[in-house]
Design an enzyme around this catalytic site. Structure first.
Site, PDB file in Angstrom:
ATOM      1  N   HIS A 243      -0.912   0.369  -9.877  1.00 54.05           N
ATOM      2  CA  HIS A 243      -1.803  -0.652  -9.034  1.00 54.05           C
ATOM      3  C   HIS A 243      -2.271  -1.820  -9.766  1.00 54.05           C
ATOM      4  O   HIS A 243      -3.561  -2.281  -9.652  1.00 54.05           O
ATOM      5  CB  HIS A 243      -2.573  -0.014  -8.040  1.00 54.05           C
ATOM      6  CG  HIS A 243      -3.111  -0.798  -6.671  1.00 54.05           C
ATOM      7  ND1 HIS A 243      -3.424   0.186  -5.658  1.00 54.05           N
ATOM      8  CD2 HIS A 243      -2.907  -1.793  -6.391  1.00 54.05           C
ATOM      9  CE1 HIS A 243      -3.652  -0.863  -4.638  1.00 54.05           C
ATOM     10  NE2 HIS A 243      -3.540  -2.062  -4.995  1.00 54.05           N
TER      11      HIS A 243
ATOM     12  N   ARG B  64       0.858  -1.285   0.075  1.00 54.73           N
ATOM     13  CA  ARG B  64      -0.098   0.039   0.119  1.00 54.73           C
ATOM     14  C   ARG B  64       0.870   1.273  -0.214  1.00 54.73           C
ATOM     15  O   ARG B  64       1.749   1.191   0.738  1.00 54.73           O
ATOM     16  CB  ARG B  64      -1.030  -0.035   1.292  1.00 54.73           C
ATOM     17  CG  ARG B  64      -2.238  -0.867   1.080  1.00 54.73           C
ATOM     18  CD  ARG B  64      -2.999  -0.477   0.169  1.00 54.73           C
ATOM     19  NE  ARG B  64      -4.376  -1.275   0.036  1.00 54.73           N
ATOM     20  CZ  ARG B  64      -4.425  -2.454  -0.597  1.00 54.73           C
ATOM     21  NH1 ARG B  64      -3.445  -2.676  -1.787  1.00 54.73           N
ATOM     22  NH2 ARG B  64      -5.443  -3.067  -0.873  1.00 54.73           N
TER      23      ARG B  64
ATOM     24  N   GLU C 153      -3.132   7.737  -4.480  1.00 52.41           N
ATOM     25  CA  GLU C 153      -3.430   7.354  -5.709  1.00 52.41           C
ATOM     26  C   GLU C 153      -4.787   7.808  -6.032  1.00 52.41           C
ATOM     27  O   GLU C 153      -5.857   8.071  -5.405  1.00 52.41           O
ATOM     28  CB  GLU C 153      -3.847   5.630  -5.701  1.00 52.41           C
ATOM     29  CG  GLU C 153      -2.508   4.802  -5.345  1.00 52.41           C
ATOM     30  CD  GLU C 153      -2.616   3.304  -5.366  1.00 52.41           C
ATOM     31  OE1 GLU C 153      -3.814   2.883  -5.665  1.00 52.41           O
ATOM     32  OE2 GLU C 153      -1.754   2.788  -4.684  1.00 52.41           O
TER      33      GLU C 153
HETATM   34  C1  GLV Z   1      -4.917  -4.972  -4.235  1.00 55.58           C
HETATM   35  O1  GLV Z   1      -4.318  -4.076  -3.732  1.00 55.58           O
HETATM   36  C2  GLV Z   1      -5.416  -5.904  -3.046  1.00 55.58           C
HETATM   37  O2  GLV Z   1      -5.521  -5.542  -1.825  1.00 55.58           O
HETATM   38  O3  GLV Z   1      -6.177  -6.992  -3.394  1.00 55.58           O
END
Ligand code: GLV
Ligand code: GLV
Length: 320
Positions: A287, A240, A269
């Site tokens: 991402h 993250r 983001e």
């Molecule tokens: C993606 O970032 C997830 O947490 O699945």
């Protein structure tokens, strides 16, 4: 039972829910809904369940807007987008999608490690820009992965899989930090445990982050910790964004405190810290670490299975 899905997801899960007799409404907009839009969508019908995404902030206001919804199935393994305490207080079940994305995220982590070490993105741009004038002994020299130390920050499911790939696929030495030792990876991959983040950072050539976003992990990587890394080392983040102080990282990359970084996630983001995109020693992906057709379909199925189990009176397999 009526289910609201906050954005179109692969059809596997939607079909499964339909086959089981659920009435499905998918948001007509293929984009992130604003808080107001989500609240107003949820007020349209007495929804019994919500399938939500990591880009939806789910809090008291959302729970108020959907008083019948007793399960929120998050289409992600991370669930920092959901106020879990508030859900618990209201007796709302929250589920996530672990395991099905572990291999894929670990693969993307290695795509980033290989790309930054072998300067793939930079080299691709070099060719596209018409700069390739012929083979040269010292053109775009990168760095080897084999024999280097891979430092894993957070040795959970994904971190352990990255350790497996590093050890067995690339002949790397594995080091790790976690709040508690992971005996399995020590045994299987001869991983060395570092009881402090600083210790791990100073021992690693590649540092790969696999912790969840919590109050205790926010800005875990900051200016002083970046200074503990080797000037030849690379930072990889597929966890993250807010785990890394992105301004501090930008400065460290600009000033040569570390050699490079590869990021799939960002602090705010979809914004990227200004200037990061101009640096050569950084790889940026939007991402997408779990974004393969197979995995995103499996996540869709898993979210649906959690909802179905809940309404069949079972504890959903992935309740968090
Ligand atoms: C993606 O970032 C997830 O947490 O699945
Ligand atoms: C490289 O192309 C080599 O032949 O060594």
């Amino acid at each position: 039972m009526k289910i609201f899905i906050t954005r179109k997801v692969p059809e596997t899960g939607i079909n499964l829910l339909k086959e089981n007799g659920y009435e499905i409404d998918v948001s007509p907009h293929d984009r992130v809904l604003s808080k107001e839009e989500l609240v107003s969508a949820l007020k349209q019908k007495p929804y019994d369940a919500v399938l939500c995404l990591l880009t939806d902030k789910i809090d008291a206001e959302i729970f108020e807007a959907s008083p019948n919804a007793k399960i929120f199935a998050n289409y992600a393994v991370g669930f920092n987008n959901i106020d879990i305490e508030e859900a618990k207080r209201r007796g709302i079940v929250v589920t996530n999608t672990p395991d099905v994305l572990t291999d894929t995220v670990a693969e993307h982590t290695f795509a980033l490690i290989m790309a930054i070490a072998h300067r793939v993105a930079e080299a691709d741009k070099f060719v596209r820009d018409g700069k390739y004038e012929g083979w040269a002994p010292e053109l775009l020299l990168g760095t080897d992965i084999k024999g280097k130390t891979l430092g894993i920050l957070g040795a959970g499911r994904i971190g352990a899989r990255v350790a497996f790939q590093g050890k067995n696929g690339f002949g790397m030495e594995i080091a790790y930090y976690d709040i508690k030792p992971n005996e399995a990876i020590e045994k299987e991959f001869q991983a060395t445990f570092y009881p402090s983040v600083e210790g791990l950072l100073s021992a690693s050539d590649f540092v790969s982050i696999h912790v969840p976003l919590l109050d205790s992990t926010r800005h875990m990587i900051n200016t002083s910790r970046l200074a503990k890394m080797r000037p030849t080392a690379y930072l990889i983040n597929t966890s993250r964004g807010p785990v890394v102080d992105e301004k501090a990282l930008f400065e460290a990359l600009r000033d040569g405190i570390i050699a490079g970084a590869a990021l799939d996630v960002f602090e705010n983001e979809p914004k990227v810290y200004p200037g990061l995109e101009k640096l050569q020693n950084v790889i940026l992906t939007p991402h997408i670490a779990s974004a393969t057709l197979e995995t995103r379909s499996a996540m869709s199925t898993m979210a649906a299975e959690n909802i179905i189990a809940f309404f069949e009176g079972q504890t959903p397999p992935n309740a968090v």
